[in-house]
Design a protein around this motif. Structure first.
Motif, PDB file in Angstrom:
ATOM      1  N   LEU A  18       0.872  -1.187   0.136  1.00 49.16           N
ATOM      2  CA  LEU A  18      -0.090   0.089  -0.105  1.00 49.16           C
ATOM      3  C   LEU A  18       0.763   1.229  -0.107  1.00 49.16           C
ATOM      4  O   LEU A  18       0.543   2.377  -0.740  1.00 49.16           O
ATOM      5  CB  LEU A  18      -0.941   0.104   1.179  1.00 49.16           C
ATOM      6  CG  LEU A  18      -1.858  -1.297   1.433  1.00 49.16           C
ATOM      7  CD1 LEU A  18      -2.734  -1.096   2.685  1.00 49.16           C
ATOM      8  CD2 LEU A  18      -2.830  -1.427   0.191  1.00 49.16           C
ATOM      9  N   PRO A 232      -3.608  -2.201  -4.580  1.00 45.80           N
ATOM     10  CA  PRO A 232      -3.000  -1.025  -3.817  1.00 45.80           C
ATOM     11  C   PRO A 232      -3.113   0.257  -4.352  1.00 45.80           C
ATOM     12  O   PRO A 232      -3.294   1.282  -3.827  1.00 45.80           O
ATOM     13  CB  PRO A 232      -1.625  -1.512  -3.718  1.00 45.80           C
ATOM     14  CG  PRO A 232      -1.615  -3.031  -4.077  1.00 45.80           C
ATOM     15  CD  PRO A 232      -2.847  -3.438  -4.790  1.00 45.80           C
ATOM     16  N   PHE A 235      -6.212   2.070  -2.788  1.00 41.83           N
ATOM     17  CA  PHE A 235      -5.888   2.318  -1.486  1.00 41.83           C
ATOM     18  C   PHE A 235      -5.278   3.843  -1.713  1.00 41.83           C
ATOM     19  O   PHE A 235      -5.290   4.860  -1.056  1.00 41.83           O
ATOM     20  CB  PHE A 235      -4.910   1.661  -0.678  1.00 41.83           C
ATOM     21  CG  PHE A 235      -4.458   2.250   0.571  1.00 41.83           C
ATOM     22  CD1 PHE A 235      -5.074   2.102   1.778  1.00 41.83           C
ATOM     23  CD2 PHE A 235      -3.052   2.932   0.633  1.00 41.83           C
ATOM     24  CE1 PHE A 235      -4.622   2.544   2.956  1.00 41.83           C
ATOM     25  CE2 PHE A 235      -2.568   3.220   1.803  1.00 41.83           C
ATOM     26  CZ  PHE A 235      -3.478   3.343   3.162  1.00 41.83           C
TER      27      PHE A 235
END
Length: 264
Positions: A18, A232, A235
């Motif tokens: 992330l 990711p 995010f």
């Protein structure tokens, strides 16, 4: 906060997962990004790829974090966005059955304390050190905003599963930092928020794809919609919007495809 070319950002845990995706998103938006991590090789490689800098920082060590911020500020100037993704923890049930002893065994207080240090205390450490620098900088807009701090919690903060007594409770503590810290820092124009990611396709999870295909398929199917693990980059998209939107403050965001974790 309007993201201007050359603004500085710090991302802990920015060498993978992330944090890596978020560091790239900040760089793509024109920011100068400092990656804090203990994985030197991956951190250096990613920093070079996005035109940022890498700093070996151990979030468990106060002096290491302070030195990291000092080095990042020397390279890029005062950070206006700090995203904290790094963590350290252990795992175990409060009481587990010890087959050899034929009795229950308690999860040690030392193991719990290690997780509290690696998740909750480290979050406070990174956020407060960053805030001190931001507070002494000039505002970036007419609202008097000086910076934005984003902490990474987890859906486990609300849906802690069996064996997550350390992780779940300490991630809940991360969420608990958000409102009082945002209120502490309001007069300085510093916002504080957190994100609770669900199950994401990080390197740790991707390893399961080849090791245990049935479990991988089950995990994907467990997400209501979309029927897959989070990317990711999704995010990263959220944290970039949190940084940009000055009216987002003292909020905890679930980012989970509507999943609610069962007990196990």
């Amino acid at each position: 906060m309007k993201i201007e070319a050359g603004m500085a950002a710090v991302v802990t845990g920015g060498a993978s997962g992330l944090g890596k995706a978020s560091a790239k998103a900040f760089a793509d938006a024109g920011m100068k990004v400092a990656i804090f991590d203990i994985n030197d090789e991956a951190g250096e490689e990613h920093a070079a790829a996005i035109g940022g800098t890498f700093h070996h920082v151990d979030i468990m060590d106060e002096a290491s974090v302070e030195a990291g911020f000092a080095a990042a500020r020397a390279a890029h100037g005062q950070e206006r966005v700090t995203l904290h993704c790094a963590m350290a923890s252990k795992r175990g049930k409060t009481l587990g059955w010890d087959k050899e002893a034929g009795a229950y065994k308690r999860l040690s207080t030392d193991d719990y304390a290690f997780g509290a240090q690696g998740i909750l205390v480290a979050s406070y450490r990174v956020a407060s050190i960053s805030a001190l620098g931001m507070a002494n900088a000039d505002p970036v807009n007419d609202d008097g905003e000086r910076g934005c701090i984003i902490l990474t919690a987890s859906v486990a903060a609300q849906d802690g599963q069996i064996g997550q007594v350390i992780y779940g409770s300490c991630k809940a503590g991360v969420n608990g930092l958000v409102l009082p810290m945002a209120r502490d820092l309001m007069d300085m124009g510093i916002r504080v928020n957190s994100v609770m990611p669900g199950i994401f396709a990080t390197p740790l999870m991707l390893g399961m794809k080849d090791r245990n295909p049935p479990m991988w398929a089950q995990l994907n199917a467990s997400v209501p919609f979309p029927k897959r693990l989070g990317e990711p980059e999704e995010f990263a998209s959220l944290v970039l919007e949190i940084a940009r939107n000055t009216y987002i403050n003292a909020h905890q965001f679930r980012l989970d495809g509507a999943i609610r974790m069962p007990p196990k």
